[in-house]
Scaffold this active site. Structure first.
Site, mmCIF file in Angstrom:
data_model
loop_
_atom_site.group_PDB
_atom_site.id
_atom_site.type_symbol
_atom_site.label_atom_id
_atom_site.label_comp_id
_atom_site.label_asym_id
_atom_site.label_seq_id
_atom_site.Cartn_x
_atom_site.Cartn_y
_atom_site.Cartn_z
ATOM 1 C CG ASN A 108 -5.091 -0.832 3.432
ATOM 2 O OD1 ASN A 108 -5.984 -1.152 4.211
ATOM 3 N ND2 ASN A 108 -3.812 -0.790 3.781
ATOM 4 C CG ASN A 122 -5.692 -5.071 6.129
ATOM 5 O OD1 ASN A 122 -4.649 -5.514 6.628
ATOM 6 N ND2 ASN A 122 -5.706 -4.034 5.314
ATOM 7 C CB CYS A 132 -5.079 3.444 7.238
ATOM 8 S SG CYS A 132 -5.882 3.854 5.689
ATOM 9 C CG ASN A 171 2.169 -6.586 10.055
ATOM 10 O OD1 ASN A 171 2.401 -5.407 9.741
ATOM 11 N ND2 ASN A 171 1.027 -7.194 9.759
ATOM 12 C CB ALA A 172 3.234 -2.949 14.301
ATOM 13 N N GLY A 187 -6.563 -14.272 3.997
ATOM 14 C CA GLY A 187 -6.460 -14.539 5.431
ATOM 15 C C GLY A 187 -6.126 -15.990 5.706
ATOM 16 C CB SER A 245 -0.881 0.039 1.245
ATOM 17 O OG SER A 245 -1.781 -1.033 1.260
HETATM 18 C C1 LIG Z 1 4.095 -7.733 7.145
HETATM 19 C C2 LIG Z 1 2.745 -7.423 6.606
HETATM 20 C C3 LIG Z 1 2.523 -6.203 5.970
HETATM 21 C C4 LIG Z 1 1.259 -5.900 5.449
HETATM 22 N N1 LIG Z 1 1.079 -4.719 4.793
HETATM 23 C C5 LIG Z 1 -0.128 -4.453 4.201
HETATM 24 C C6 LIG Z 1 -0.315 -3.297 3.409
HETATM 25 O O1 LIG Z 1 0.614 -2.496 3.195
HETATM 26 N N2 LIG Z 1 -1.544 -3.079 2.887
HETATM 27 C C7 LIG Z 1 -2.607 -3.944 3.055
HETATM 28 O O2 LIG Z 1 -3.688 -3.698 2.523
HETATM 29 N N3 LIG Z 1 -2.437 -5.086 3.785
HETATM 30 C C8 LIG Z 1 -1.235 -5.349 4.351
HETATM 31 N N4 LIG Z 1 -1.063 -6.511 5.058
HETATM 32 C C9 LIG Z 1 -2.216 -7.432 5.206
HETATM 33 C C10 LIG Z 1 -2.188 -8.558 4.155
HETATM 34 O O3 LIG Z 1 -2.285 -8.052 2.834
HETATM 35 C C11 LIG Z 1 -3.323 -9.560 4.397
HETATM 36 O O4 LIG Z 1 -4.562 -8.887 4.255
HETATM 37 C C12 LIG Z 1 -3.265 -10.200 5.781
HETATM 38 O O5 LIG Z 1 -1.927 -10.442 6.154
HETATM 39 C C13 LIG Z 1 -4.035 -11.509 5.860
HETATM 40 O O6 LIG Z 1 -3.550 -12.432 4.910
HETATM 41 P P1 LIG Z 1 -2.474 -13.588 5.248
HETATM 42 O O7 LIG Z 1 -3.007 -14.333 6.429
HETATM 43 O O8 LIG Z 1 -2.387 -14.408 3.996
HETATM 44 O O9 LIG Z 1 -1.184 -12.907 5.562
HETATM 45 C C14 LIG Z 1 0.194 -6.828 5.592
HETATM 46 C C15 LIG Z 1 0.425 -8.065 6.231
HETATM 47 C C16 LIG Z 1 1.673 -8.371 6.737
HETATM 48 C C17 LIG Z 1 1.884 -9.703 7.406
#
Ligand SMILES: Cc1cc2nc3c(=O)[nH]c(=O)nc-3n(C[C@H](O)[C@H](O)[C@H](O)COP(=O)(O)O)c2cc1C
Length: 325
Positions: A134, A200, A137, A74-75, A252, A51
């Site tokens: 997204n 998300n 936020c 994560n943060a 997810g 993003s």
């Molecule tokens: C390290 C990290 C960074 C992420 N950064 C973003 C982001 O910049 N924008 C966004 O829409 N989601 C972000 N996400 C969320 C993921 O796109 C996803 O929606 C979420 O991790 C759930 O999917 P997963 O279980 O396959 O990881 C981030 C997730 C992680 C783990």
């Protein structure tokens, strides 16, 4: 009896064709055009950029990501180089990906409704195939800084602004941290969203280092992802597809072909893969596609449209493949 080679895994989101339903979810990779191209070459059906915001953002200090076994916390703080740099990276990625026909989805975020519009207009110059807003936020225009997707009204407002700022189809990415994700989905669709992605990260959650008696993440709390959130993600996608008929990207905890099949059976037309990239490597997209192909052949399903929405109740708007335009 169907052989795996006969299974048609192609899908479509708002007229954009994907050779298979696996999509790199925003954030875990995708800051540079080179990496997007590598992910596409490893078998992803489409890629989403990290993003980006109007101005560059540094994000939080390390540690920003921690794997706790059942999932990841994560943060990152939405660190990104800003929309101008992202336009250049998308153009680079487009040059590399055009021959392979792998679509690029540009993810944007902003802290105000106005900036969402400006960022959407700016990113459109790179001509991504789709734009993902997204909306997980915080809205700084709002008194308590709640995330945009926390109320149907605000989620609809930001959707309307993004839609009026671009001619590229818009996917709105929803947060699970709401009382009714179906209500938010209805509001963004009423405001013009062409597609929805969900979910998300969940939370925020927290982990503590008992030796130092301090939170593990520098930011103290962070979003949860990975296998731990999969049942929640499935329920959200089910609720959304039971409420609206636009294409849905299910995200997810998707780690293998069976997880992908589960998402699609509750109505998703594609699946986002984030945390599994940490666990199985960049090859995860090709692996999931192959596993899905084998599973569908075993069940006797010849196309993704046959699988889509099978677990939804009769009459649900998201049931069947006809709606994935
Ligand atoms: C390290 C990290 C960074 C992420 N950064 C973003 C982001 O910049 N924008 C966004 O829409 N989601 C972000 N996400 C969320 C993921 O796109 C996803 O929606 C979420 O991790 C759930 O999917 P997963 O279980 O396959 O990881 C981030 C997730 C992680 C783990």
């Amino acid at each position: 009896m169907i052989s795996p080679e006969q299974v048609d895994l192609s899908t479509e989101i708002c007229g954009v064709r994907l050779a298979n339903p696996t999509i790199l979810a925003s954030g875990v990779l995708g800051l540079s055009g080179d990496v997007l191209a590598r992910v596409a070459r490893s078998g992803a059906g489409a890629v989403v950029t990290k993003s980006c915001s109007l101005k560059p953002r540094v994000g939080h200090p390390n540690p920003v990501v921690v794997d706790y076994g059942a999932g990841v916390l994560n943060a990152v703080g939405l660190a990104n180089p800003g929309v101008e740099a992202m336009v250049a990276e998308i153009r680079r990625a487009r040059e590399m990906l055009a021959p392979a026909g792998v679509p690029i989805i540009a993810s944007i975020f902003a802290n105000s409704i106005y900036d969402f519009g400006t960022t959407a207009r700016y990113i459109s110059e790179a001509e991504p195939d789709l734009i993902e807003a997204n909306i997980s936020c915080p809205n700084v225009e709002e008194e308590f800084g709640q995330i945009f997707s926390s109320t149907p009204y605000v989620a609809g407002q930001v959707t309307r602004r993004v839609k009026s700022s671009t001619r590229i189809p818009v996917i709105v990415k929803l947060s699970p941290n709401v009382p009714s994700i179906a209500d938010v989905a209805r509001a963004v669709v009423a405001a013009g969203a062409d597609a929805i992605s969900a979910i998300n990260t969940v939370g925020p959650g927290m982990l503590v280092d008992v030796e130092t008696a301090t939170p593990v993440l520098s930011n103290r709390v962070g979003g949860m992802s990975g296998p731990a959130i999969r049942p929640l993600a499935i329920r959200c996608v089910y609720d959304i597809c039971a409420a609206v008929s636009v294409p849905v990207i299910g995200i997810g905890g998707v780690s293998d072909g069976r997880d992908a099949a589960e998402m699609i059976s509750v109505g998703a037309c594609a699946v986002g893969v984030g945390t599994a990239v940490y666990r199985r490597g960049i090859e995860v997209f090709g692996l999931i596609t192959e596993e899905l192909r084998q599973l569908m052949a075993r069940i006797g399903l010849g196309s993704l449209a046959d699988l889509r929405g099978r677990a939804l109740p009769e009459g649900a708007p998201g049931k069947g493949g006809r709606r994935a335009r």
